[in-house]
Design a protein around this motif. Structure first.
Motif, PDB file in Angstrom:
ATOM      1  N   ASP A  92       1.852  -0.719   9.159  1.00 55.11           N
ATOM      2  CA  ASP A  92       3.069  -1.093   9.053  1.00 55.11           C
ATOM      3  C   ASP A  92       3.205  -2.151  10.318  1.00 55.11           C
ATOM      4  O   ASP A  92       4.047  -3.292  10.117  1.00 55.11           O
ATOM      5  CB  ASP A  92       4.225  -0.163   9.160  1.00 55.11           C
ATOM      6  N   ALA A  93       2.853  -1.868  11.581  1.00 51.08           N
ATOM      7  CA  ALA A  93       2.848  -2.822  12.544  1.00 51.08           C
ATOM      8  C   ALA A  93       2.197  -4.225  12.205  1.00 51.08           C
ATOM      9  O   ALA A  93       2.808  -5.193  12.529  1.00 51.08           O
ATOM     10  CB  ALA A  93       2.461  -2.139  13.843  1.00 51.08           C
ATOM     11  N   MET A  94       1.094  -3.878  11.554  1.00 46.50           N
ATOM     12  CA  MET A  94       0.284  -5.319  11.226  1.00 46.50           C
ATOM     13  C   MET A  94       1.225  -6.065  10.479  1.00 46.50           C
ATOM     14  O   MET A  94       1.005  -7.430  10.458  1.00 46.50           O
ATOM     15  CB  MET A  94      -1.135  -4.915  11.124  1.00 46.50           C
ATOM     16  N   PHE A  95       1.596  -5.388   9.470  1.00 49.43           N
ATOM     17  CA  PHE A  95       2.268  -6.304   8.240  1.00 49.43           C
ATOM     18  C   PHE A  95       3.689  -7.139   8.884  1.00 49.43           C
ATOM     19  O   PHE A  95       3.861  -7.774   8.341  1.00 49.43           O
ATOM     20  CB  PHE A  95       2.526  -5.160   7.258  1.00 49.43           C
ATOM     21  N   GLN A  96       4.124  -6.055   9.627  1.00 48.81           N
ATOM     22  CA  GLN A  96       5.405  -6.633  10.086  1.00 48.81           C
ATOM     23  C   GLN A  96       5.165  -7.901  11.046  1.00 48.81           C
ATOM     24  O   GLN A  96       5.990  -8.776  11.091  1.00 48.81           O
ATOM     25  CB  GLN A  96       6.318  -5.509  10.924  1.00 48.81           C
ATOM     26  N   ALA A  97       4.134  -7.751  11.855  1.00 49.33           N
ATOM     27  CA  ALA A  97       3.906  -8.903  12.802  1.00 49.33           C
ATOM     28  C   ALA A  97       3.002  -9.945  12.071  1.00 49.33           C
ATOM     29  O   ALA A  97       2.648 -11.012  12.578  1.00 49.33           O
ATOM     30  CB  ALA A  97       3.226  -8.355  13.841  1.00 49.33           C
ATOM     31  N   TRP A 123       1.047  -1.087  -0.093  1.00 47.59           N
ATOM     32  CA  TRP A 123      -0.052   0.112   0.055  1.00 47.59           C
ATOM     33  C   TRP A 123       0.965   1.180  -0.094  1.00 47.59           C
ATOM     34  O   TRP A 123       1.852   1.217   0.749  1.00 47.59           O
ATOM     35  CB  TRP A 123      -1.068   0.012   1.483  1.00 47.59           C
ATOM     36  N   GLN A 124       0.391   2.168  -0.889  1.00 42.10           N
ATOM     37  CA  GLN A 124       1.242   3.545  -0.901  1.00 42.10           C
ATOM     38  C   GLN A 124       1.071   4.606   0.084  1.00 42.10           C
ATOM     39  O   GLN A 124       1.533   5.389   0.400  1.00 42.10           O
ATOM     40  CB  GLN A 124       0.929   4.209  -2.284  1.00 42.10           C
ATOM     41  N   HIS A 125      -0.146   4.395   0.885  1.00 47.45           N
ATOM     42  CA  HIS A 125      -0.657   5.243   1.925  1.00 47.45           C
ATOM     43  C   HIS A 125      -0.848   4.738   3.245  1.00 47.45           C
ATOM     44  O   HIS A 125      -2.004   4.841   3.857  1.00 47.45           O
ATOM     45  CB  HIS A 125      -1.850   5.871   1.381  1.00 47.45           C
ATOM     46  N   ARG A 126       0.262   3.861   3.424  1.00 46.80           N
ATOM     47  CA  ARG A 126      -0.045   3.271   4.871  1.00 46.80           C
ATOM     48  C   ARG A 126       0.217   4.073   6.028  1.00 46.80           C
ATOM     49  O   ARG A 126       0.686   5.183   5.961  1.00 46.80           O
ATOM     50  CB  ARG A 126       1.224   1.962   4.904  1.00 46.80           C
ATOM     51  N   MET A 127      -0.385   3.741   7.146  1.00 44.84           N
ATOM     52  CA  MET A 127      -0.341   4.521   8.400  1.00 44.84           C
ATOM     53  C   MET A 127       0.391   3.585   9.421  1.00 44.84           C
ATOM     54  O   MET A 127       0.808   2.685   9.005  1.00 44.84           O
ATOM     55  CB  MET A 127      -1.674   4.759   9.104  1.00 44.84           C
ATOM     56  N   PRO A 128       1.048   4.051  10.268  1.00 39.36           N
ATOM     57  CA  PRO A 128       1.873   3.251  11.369  1.00 39.36           C
ATOM     58  C   PRO A 128       1.261   1.991  11.848  1.00 39.36           C
ATOM     59  O   PRO A 128       1.834   1.013  11.944  1.00 39.36           O
ATOM     60  CB  PRO A 128       2.132   4.317  12.429  1.00 39.36           C
ATOM     61  N   SER A 129      -0.111   1.752  12.157  1.00 42.02           N
ATOM     62  CA  SER A 129      -0.588   0.565  12.333  1.00 42.02           C
ATOM     63  C   SER A 129      -0.579  -0.349  11.349  1.00 42.02           C
ATOM     64  O   SER A 129      -0.342  -1.399  11.514  1.00 42.02           O
ATOM     65  CB  SER A 129      -2.259   0.879  12.890  1.00 42.02           C
TER      66      SER A 129
END
Length: 204
Positions: free
Chosen positions: A79-84, A71-77
């Motif tokens: 990113d956190a959900m993607f990493q985990a 996604w090009q317009h990610r928010m911090p949450s």
């Protein structure tokens, strides 16, 4: 207090990754959950709702491998959900915690991808088709999915009750800010579990 035929409990994100012992997000939520007694209180509210015979809707989050990362317009949450890799479809983490498994004809709302359990889902349709206009909200997390869903519900014309001790988030500062400062600005009522249980009994 509650018109039972027009009232529903909406249980948000009661899934393994959030509230089960081996859930990916449980280490971050555990302290607040245990201080507030969140999970036992969620169970009490769910039991009272079923006993009162009101509609119960389960609103889970679920993700796919193609979510968030590209996604090009990610928010911090995001990113956190993607990493985990939280709530990955088909995994144990995305399944309902055993104490909150839907029963009978309880509605499982189309999964949401961000915070608001109305956005991109069939929840509004499921509620309107049942002539529901009073919502009792509890679940995870206080300042994101529960809060966002409640705000949208108010905008849509629903009467919104939050259960203050049947929600949790990652810090007590976030918890208090939402419950004590945010919700009084727009919620129709903010009740503790004991008050909700008593109100549902009295409404019968």
């Amino acid at each position: 207090m509650f018109p039972l035929k027009r009232t529903a409990l909406v249980l948000i994100d009661a899934t393994n990754d959030f509230i089960s012992e081996n859930g990916k997000a449980w280490p971050g939520l555990r302290a607040v959950c245990e201080e507030v007694d969140t999970v036992p209180n969620m169970k009490r509210v769910l039991g009272a709702a079923r006993e009162a015979g009101i509609e119960v809707l389960h609103a889970p989050m679920e993700t796919q491998p193609w979510d968030y990362g590209p996604w090009q317009h990610r928010m911090p949450s995001h990113d956190a959900m993607f990493q985990a890799q939280l709530f990955q479809a088909g995994t144990w983490g995305a399944r309902f915690h055993p104490d909150f498994t839907p029963i009978g004809d309880e509605v499982v709302v189309t999964v949401h991808k961000t915070f608001d359990a109305f956005h991109g889902t069939d929840m509004d349709l499921q509620l309107r088709q049942r002539d529901i206009d009073h919502l009792i909200l509890c679940g995870l997390t206080t300042n994101t999915c529960v809060d966002s869903t409640g705000r949208d519900a108010v905008e849509k014309g629903y009467d919104v009750t939050f259960v203050s001790d049947a929600v949790a988030t990652f810090t007590m500062e976030m918890q208090r800010a939402t419950v004590e400062l945010g919700w009084p600005r727009y919620a129709h009522r903010i009740l503790a579990t004991e008050e909700v249980v008593s109100a549902l009994k009295d409404s019968k």
